[in-house]
Design a protein around this motif. Structure first.
Motif, short mmCIF file in Angstrom:
data_model
loop_
_atom_site.label_atom_id
_atom_site.label_comp_id
_atom_site.label_asym_id
_atom_site.label_seq_id
_atom_site.Cartn_x
_atom_site.Cartn_y
_atom_site.Cartn_z
N GLN A 256 58.15 27.59 21.00
CA GLN A 256 59.39 28.00 21.64
C GLN A 256 59.10 29.12 22.64
OE1 GLN A 256 62.61 28.52 18.99
NE2 GLN A 256 64.09 29.11 20.56
N ALA A 257 59.64 28.98 23.85
CA ALA A 257 59.45 29.99 24.89
C ALA A 257 60.54 29.84 25.95
CB ALA A 257 58.07 29.87 25.54
N ASN A 258 61.08 30.96 26.41
CA ASN A 258 62.07 30.98 27.48
C ASN A 258 63.29 30.10 27.18
OD1 ASN A 258 60.31 32.65 29.04
ND2 ASN A 258 59.19 30.80 29.68
N GLY A 259 63.68 30.09 25.92
CA GLY A 259 64.87 29.33 25.54
C GLY A 259 64.64 27.84 25.40
N ILE A 260 63.38 27.40 25.48
CA ILE A 260 63.06 25.98 25.37
C ILE A 260 62.24 25.75 24.11
CG2 ILE A 260 61.91 24.02 26.43
CD1 ILE A 260 62.38 25.30 29.14
N SER A 261 62.71 24.84 23.26
CA SER A 261 61.98 24.44 22.06
C SER A 261 61.22 23.16 22.37
CB SER A 261 62.94 24.22 20.89
OG SER A 261 63.64 25.40 20.58
N THR A 262 59.91 23.18 22.16
CA THR A 262 59.07 22.03 22.50
C THR A 262 58.37 21.51 21.25
OG1 THR A 262 58.67 22.91 24.72
CG2 THR A 262 57.18 21.18 23.94
N LEU A 263 58.54 20.22 21.02
CA LEU A 263 57.85 19.53 19.95
C LEU A 263 56.79 18.64 20.57
CD1 LEU A 263 57.52 18.55 16.98
CD2 LEU A 263 59.26 16.83 17.48
N THR A 264 55.54 18.82 20.18
CA THR A 264 54.44 17.99 20.67
C THR A 264 53.99 17.06 19.55
OG1 THR A 264 53.70 19.72 22.20
CG2 THR A 264 52.13 17.97 21.67
N ILE A 265 53.96 15.78 19.84
CA ILE A 265 53.53 14.76 18.88
C ILE A 265 52.23 14.17 19.38
CG2 ILE A 265 54.14 12.64 17.67
CD1 ILE A 265 57.06 13.27 18.21
N THR A 266 51.17 14.31 18.60
CA THR A 266 49.85 13.88 19.02
C THR A 266 49.35 12.74 18.15
OG1 THR A 266 49.35 16.13 19.75
CG2 THR A 266 47.49 14.63 19.50
N HIS A 267 48.89 11.68 18.80
CA HIS A 267 48.34 10.52 18.09
C HIS A 267 46.89 10.80 17.69
CE1 HIS A 267 47.01 6.35 17.37
NE2 HIS A 267 48.29 6.07 17.19
N THR A 268 46.43 10.08 16.68
CA THR A 268 45.04 10.21 16.25
C THR A 268 44.06 9.96 17.40
OG1 THR A 268 45.77 9.37 14.10
CG2 THR A 268 43.40 9.50 14.46
N ASN A 269 44.45 9.10 18.36
CA ASN A 269 43.57 8.77 19.48
C ASN A 269 43.59 9.82 20.60
OD1 ASN A 269 46.00 8.34 20.83
ND2 ASN A 269 45.81 6.11 20.85
N GLY A 270 44.36 10.89 20.41
CA GLY A 270 44.40 11.96 21.38
C GLY A 270 45.58 11.92 22.32
N GLN A 271 46.28 10.79 22.42
CA GLN A 271 47.47 10.72 23.26
C GLN A 271 48.57 11.60 22.68
OE1 GLN A 271 48.30 6.46 23.25
NE2 GLN A 271 47.46 6.27 25.32
N SER A 272 49.41 12.13 23.55
CA SER A 272 50.49 12.98 23.06
C SER A 272 51.75 12.80 23.89
CB SER A 272 50.08 14.46 23.09
OG SER A 272 49.84 14.89 24.42
N MET A 273 52.86 13.15 23.32
CA MET A 273 54.17 13.14 23.96
C MET A 273 54.87 14.43 23.59
SD MET A 273 56.23 10.49 21.45
CE MET A 273 57.86 11.19 21.75
N THR A 274 55.84 14.84 24.40
CA THR A 274 56.58 16.07 24.12
C THR A 274 58.08 15.82 24.18
OG1 THR A 274 56.55 16.76 26.45
CG2 THR A 274 54.74 17.54 25.04
N ILE A 275 58.79 16.61 23.39
CA ILE A 275 60.25 16.63 23.41
C ILE A 275 60.66 18.08 23.62
CG2 ILE A 275 62.37 16.06 22.16
CD1 ILE A 275 60.62 14.23 20.36
N ALA A 276 61.22 18.38 24.78
CA ALA A 276 61.58 19.75 25.13
C ALA A 276 63.09 19.87 25.25
CB ALA A 276 60.92 20.16 26.45
N GLN A 277 63.67 20.77 24.47
CA GLN A 277 65.11 20.97 24.48
C GLN A 277 65.45 22.38 24.95
OE1 GLN A 277 67.11 20.33 20.77
NE2 GLN A 277 69.14 20.50 21.64
N GLY A 278 66.39 22.46 25.89
CA GLY A 278 66.84 23.75 26.37
C GLY A 278 66.44 23.99 27.82
N PRO A 279 66.82 25.14 28.35
CA PRO A 279 67.67 26.14 27.67
C PRO A 279 69.12 25.66 27.57
CG PRO A 279 67.24 26.79 29.93
CD PRO A 279 66.41 25.57 29.69
N GLY A 280 69.75 26.02 26.47
CA GLY A 280 71.13 25.63 26.25
C GLY A 280 72.10 26.62 26.85
#
Length: 426
Positions: A256-280
């Motif tokens: 979490q930084a600057n009012g934005i909550s970020t969830l990073t989901i990383t696959h075993t193969n190294g690929q990743s995706m993010t879900i960023a919420q905010g600022p509200g």
């Protein structure tokens, strides 16, 4: 002379097979009598009630819970904590699932899920929207699930959690929580009996197909789910990883930084995706404070999907690429639950859902789904029989009606579980 005779045998065999196939084709595709295919339908004969078995449920004590359709628990500071609210079901302990295979009323063929769809047993409107899905074992994907019966009607693939504080139990009065409840992203749940933060745990119903264990050294829970995946949760119930039987899966990290909550989901193969919420932001609409927030989902290729959230509901999903595609959602403000009532694609209405808005026990239950051109119309009228069981009259797009009664028991003469017990054609 041997070769010609051999060829003759082959030719004879081929001719025989060809003739047989032609004969079969004539049987299958030849002329038919219209009376056989499109003749008058047989006389409808009412079928006997079907006994449906399922796990027992703990009756809901509405006197100790504010509101109808969800339960709230008191926060540590005294006031009601909305983040601890969880759904409850009128007829059974398993919430409606966007996956029909998990419907305890008999699965996708039982008739309990109708339309686009509606879980008739609880009047729940359900939707699934897949933004992207990568191929491969446990490929990264992002799906949104809609479930109108609760405080947080929308969830995604990261919404797996454990309730270790008994927020699911409106009668809980403090002390060690005697059970841990597992919430899946699709809305289905499992209750494990056993002291939170200690164990051991046993599954409540379900034949112990899922297991839960607590590791005091790492302060983590390990859950073996019914689909053979293994999920690790923190001591507070936050999902840390999920893997299949081969050890392939996802890990979850949060920042979490600057009012934005970020969830990073990383696959075993190294690929990743993010879900960023905010600022509200909070604005005042009609004298009420309204929270709004952008949500940006970024897939492994860097494509951004932009969602907009107002309170607990999503207003829109904007997809990347050309031509631009935006899905908009509208909600029925007069419904007790503010249910999803309209879905538009690029500003053009696509589908509608309606709800009960009276003061009956069925207030907020979904009553119909249909497309914008009025096709595929499914309507449901809820009532109770003389014993107080839910009875739903379902009218399909052809106008045919069936009455579904929810009076299930544990086998013949067993205790009551309130699940789908009979379907009678009108």
């Amino acid at each position: 002379m041997f070769k010609p005779r051999f060829k003759a045998v082959l030719i004879t065999a081929c001719v025989f097979i060809g003739v047989s196939q032609i004969a079969m084709a004539q049987q299958l595709d030849g002329p038919h009598s219209s009376e056989q295919i499109n003749g008058p339908p047989p006389t409808a004969t009412p079928l006997p009630p079907v006994v449906v078995t399922a796990q027992a449920y703990k009756p809901f004590d509405i006197s100790s819970t504010w509101g109808q359709g969800f339960s709230l628990t008191q926060g540590s500071g005294g006031p009601i904590s909305w983040t601890n609210g969880h759904l409850f079901s009128f007829n059974n302990p398993s919430n409606s699932s966007t996956d029909p295979k998990k419907d305890p009323n008999g699965g996708p063929c039982s008739g309990n899920y109708q339309g686009a769809p509606i879980d008739v047993s609880k009047g729940t409107k359900l939707e699934t929207y897949t933004l992207f899905s990568l191929p491969g074992e446990m490929g990264l994907k992002y799906e949104l699930y809609y479930h109108n019966r609760g405080i947080n009607p929308w969830s995604d693939d990261s919404y797996y959690s454990l309730d270790t504080a008994c927020a699911y139990d409106p009668n809980y009065n403090g002390g060690p929580c005697p059970g841990v409840k597992f919430y899946r992203a699709d809305g289905s749940t499992i209750l494990f009996n056993g002291t939170a933060g200690k164990g051991p745990f046993t599954e409540s119903g379900g034949g112990n197909l899922a297991t839960l264990a607590y590791n005091s050294a790492s302060a983590t829970y390990t859950l073996q789910d019914e689909d053979a995946t293994t999920k690790i949760f923190s001591s507070t119930g936050a999902l840390m990883s999920t893997k299949d039987a081969s050890g392939i899966g996802w890990t979850f990290s949060r920042a979490q930084a600057n009012g934005i909550s970020t969830l990073t989901i990383t696959h075993t193969n190294g690929q990743s995706m993010t879900i960023a919420q905010g600022p509200g932001a909070t604005t005042v609409v009609n004298g009420k404070s309204v929270f709004t927030s952008p949500v940006v989902v970024t897939d492994p290729a860097g494509n951004a999907y932009t969602l907009h959230q107002t309170q607990a509901n999503y207003d829109s999903i904007a997809f990347p690429g050309s031509p631009a595609t935006t899905i908009n959602f509208e909600y029925n403000a007069t419904s007790f639950y503010g249910g999803l009532s309209e879905v538009d694609y690029n500003g053009t209405p696509y589908a509608y859902t309606s709800y009960r808005t009276d003061n009956s026990p069925f207030n907020g239950w979904a009553t119909s789904t249909y497309l914008a051109d009025s096709s595929q119309n499914i309507s449901i009228n809820y009532a109770t029989d003389s014993a107080g069981n839910v009875q739903a009259t379902v009218t399909n797009p052809l106008g045919h009606q069936a009455v579904q009664t929810y009076d299930g028991t544990y086998g013949t003469g067993g205790s009551y579980n309130g699940q789908l017990s009979s379907i009678m054609a009108n």
